[in-house]
Design a protein around this motif. Structure first.
Motif, PDB file in Angstrom:
ATOM      1  N   UNK A   5     -18.818 -15.713   8.756  1.00  0.00           N
ATOM      2  CA  UNK A   5     -18.752 -16.730   7.713  1.00  0.00           C
ATOM      3  C   UNK A   5     -18.081 -16.076   6.516  1.00  0.00           C
ATOM      4  N   UNK A   6     -16.991 -16.673   6.059  1.00  0.00           N
ATOM      5  CA  UNK A   6     -16.261 -16.140   4.911  1.00  0.00           C
ATOM      6  C   UNK A   6     -16.322 -17.142   3.763  1.00  0.00           C
ATOM      7  N   UNK A   7     -16.566 -16.626   2.579  1.00  0.00           N
ATOM      8  CA  UNK A   7     -16.553 -17.474   1.385  1.00  0.00           C
ATOM      9  C   UNK A   7     -15.431 -17.021   0.469  1.00  0.00           C
ATOM     10  N   UNK A   8     -14.628 -17.970   0.001  1.00  0.00           N
ATOM     11  CA  UNK A   8     -13.527 -17.670  -0.911  1.00  0.00           C
ATOM     12  C   UNK A   8     -13.787 -18.361  -2.242  1.00  0.00           C
ATOM     13  N   UNK A   9     -13.782 -17.550  -3.320  1.00  0.00           N
ATOM     14  CA  UNK A   9     -14.071 -18.059  -4.653  1.00  0.00           C
ATOM     15  C   UNK A   9     -12.883 -18.747  -5.287  1.00  0.00           C
ATOM     16  N   UNK A  10     -13.118 -19.260  -6.494  1.00  0.00           N
ATOM     17  CA  UNK A  10     -12.111 -20.075  -7.175  1.00  0.00           C
ATOM     18  C   UNK A  10     -10.798 -19.371  -7.427  1.00  0.00           C
ATOM     19  N   UNK A  11     -10.839 -18.083  -7.801  1.00  0.00           N
ATOM     20  CA  UNK A  11      -9.582 -17.365  -8.024  1.00  0.00           C
ATOM     21  C   UNK A  11      -8.852 -17.119  -6.710  1.00  0.00           C
ATOM     22  N   UNK A  12      -9.602 -16.983  -5.616  1.00  0.00           N
ATOM     23  CA  UNK A  12      -8.986 -16.738  -4.305  1.00  0.00           C
ATOM     24  C   UNK A  12      -8.215 -17.952  -3.810  1.00  0.00           C
ATOM     25  N   UNK A  13      -8.602 -19.151  -4.269  1.00  0.00           N
ATOM     26  CA  UNK A  13      -7.929 -20.392  -3.851  1.00  0.00           C
ATOM     27  C   UNK A  13      -7.366 -21.113  -5.077  1.00  0.00           C
ATOM     28  N   UNK A  14      -7.020 -20.341  -6.104  1.00  0.00           N
ATOM     29  CA  UNK A  14      -6.660 -20.917  -7.388  1.00  0.00           C
ATOM     30  C   UNK A  14      -5.320 -21.632  -7.430  1.00  0.00           C
ATOM     31  N   UNK A  15      -4.427 -21.342  -6.476  1.00  0.00           N
ATOM     32  CA  UNK A  15      -3.122 -21.999  -6.400  1.00  0.00           C
ATOM     33  C   UNK A  15      -2.817 -22.303  -4.941  1.00  0.00           C
TER      34      UNK A  15
END
Length: 412
Positions: A5-15
């Motif tokens: 299970x991988x979680x990606x934060x807001x900066x990781x998906x920011x663009x």
């Protein structure tokens, strides 16, 4: 084959470009034969934008409608990430918290997860799909959309890993692991290769912003190996696990220095020194969902005492309004507050077996003429309240006093 299970934060998906990079990373894991469940945050800045829209309409928006609004940020991300995966030939399916069904209580904006239905995710994994879940959100038993509070996507990721019995939960963020303290404050801060759940929980609760507290609680409760990694550069990150009997840990007294700038101190002066007075003061604070941290009661004088406690800075005025009614009933003399304080904590499982830790901490602060206003301890933590203006100086002096600037010794 492993289930990650991988979680990606807001900066990781920011663009869009960063979402494409995340899709590349997931595609690589999938090509290696792993089953993948992904939890994502809203794109960086999106939640604040939505909250700004709400505040432009109302100074006090209804919590239920606020949850409906801010939960849309993650819905955008899950759709875009699935589109990016499809473009790479990877089958993927997106789910909101409601669709999964991540069942929570009904405490809007601060909901807690009660259960997760894994049946749809299991079916997708068996069909070879990547499952992409909106973090930060769930649904109560009446079907209302709920959110888990700031940083709640971490909790979503760990809760999914626990429910699915994943081999590892990987938290991808803008830092490459857990550090001895914030590198922006101490340039010599080091990345820790591993840390225990217990230490990480203390560091998170004392102000470390790497992980949300509830996510660490979940991981520890269900023994989910948790790893903090960078979305932007390769590396082993920091592993957070139950293990604490490693010989190398016995050599480390303090693992890290945590701090929190968001504290405020409230003092109720002249409280009648009678049984139940503290409960009558703090009970309505808890009922208002205001979290109380450090508590100190002074020695009684003239049959009265002063009770001091800390709350989040945003809650101090609300707490004072509640206390005014209670104190009038009790006959307390006055209420004072101070929002220019900060909390600094030293954390380490090695503190259990080493004497003199407190004296080292207090001496280091005294050498910098930093006055300690309040102290609280646990087996693996000592936290002090000080004036906010001395915060960074305190962190640097403690980091040096406990030898955290030095590189760890190589194992023989």
């Amino acid at each position: 084959m492993s289930l990650f299970v991988q979680k990606y934060g807001g900066t990781s998906v920011g663009t869009v470009e960063r979402i494409e990079a995340v899709a590349d990373k997931i595609t690589k894991f999938k090509a290696e034969g792993h089953d993948m469940v992904i939890a994502v945050s809203a794109m960086s800045g999106e939640t604040n934008r939505l909250l700004g829209l709400a505040s432009s309409i109302s100074d006090n928006p209804t919590p239920r409608e606020l949850d409906v609004l801010v939960s849309t940020g993650e819905q955008v991300t899950i759709a875009l990430l699935c589109m990016a995966l499809h473009k790479r030939g990877v089958e993927a399916r997106s789910y909101t918290g409601q669709q999964v069904k991540i069942l929570t209580d009904s405490a809007h904006t601060k909901a807690r997860i009660q259960d997760i239905d894994v049946s749809n995710m299991r079916a997708d994994l068996s069909a070879g799909r990547v499952v992409v879940v909106a973090g930060f959100q769930g649904v109560d038993e009446d079907g209302n959309i709920t959110t888990l509070g700031r940083g709640g996507s971490d909790t979503t990721g760990v809760a999914l890993a626990a429910a699915l019995k994943a081999d590892e939960c990987q938290i991808y963020t803008d830092v490459d692991g857990v550090y001895t303290t914030d590198p922006r404050v101490v340039s010599g801060a080091r990345r820790l290769e591993k840390i225990t759940f217990e230490e990480m929980l203390e560091m998170a609760s004392q102000g470390s912003k790497v992980l949300q507290i509830r996510s660490v609680e979940f991981a520890g409760k269900y023994n989910v190996p948790l790893r903090v990694l960078s979305s932007f550069k390769d590396g082993p990150g920091t592993l957070i696990s139950l293990e604490e009997d490693d010989a190398s840990m016995e050599q480390v007294v303090v693992s890290g220095i945590a701090f929190n700038r968001d504290e405020a101190k409230v003092t109720v002066i002249g409280v009648p020194d009678t049984p139940g007075a503290a409960a009558r003061i703090l009970a309505p604070i808890g009922e208002a969902n205001i979290e109380v941290d450090v508590i100190v009661q002074n020695i009684s004088a003239d049959n009265t005492t002063d009770l001091t406690f800390t709350v989040h800075r945003n809650d101090v005025e609300k707490a004072k309004a509640i206390l005014k009614v209670v104190c009038d009933e009790l006959g307390a003399k006055d209420i004072k507050s101070d929002a220019k304080i900060a909390k600094v904590s030293i954390v380490g499982v090695g503190m259990r077996s080493h004497a003199g830790v407190a004296s080292t901490m207090f001496s280091a602060l005294a050498n910098e003429n930093i006055n300690i206003q309040m102290i609280t301890t646990s087996e693996i933590k000592i936290a002090v309240i000080i004036e906010e203006r001395y915060l960074e100086l305190a962190v640097r002096s403690l980091h040096s006093a406990f030898g955290l600037d030095a590189q760890p010794q190589e194992e023989n």
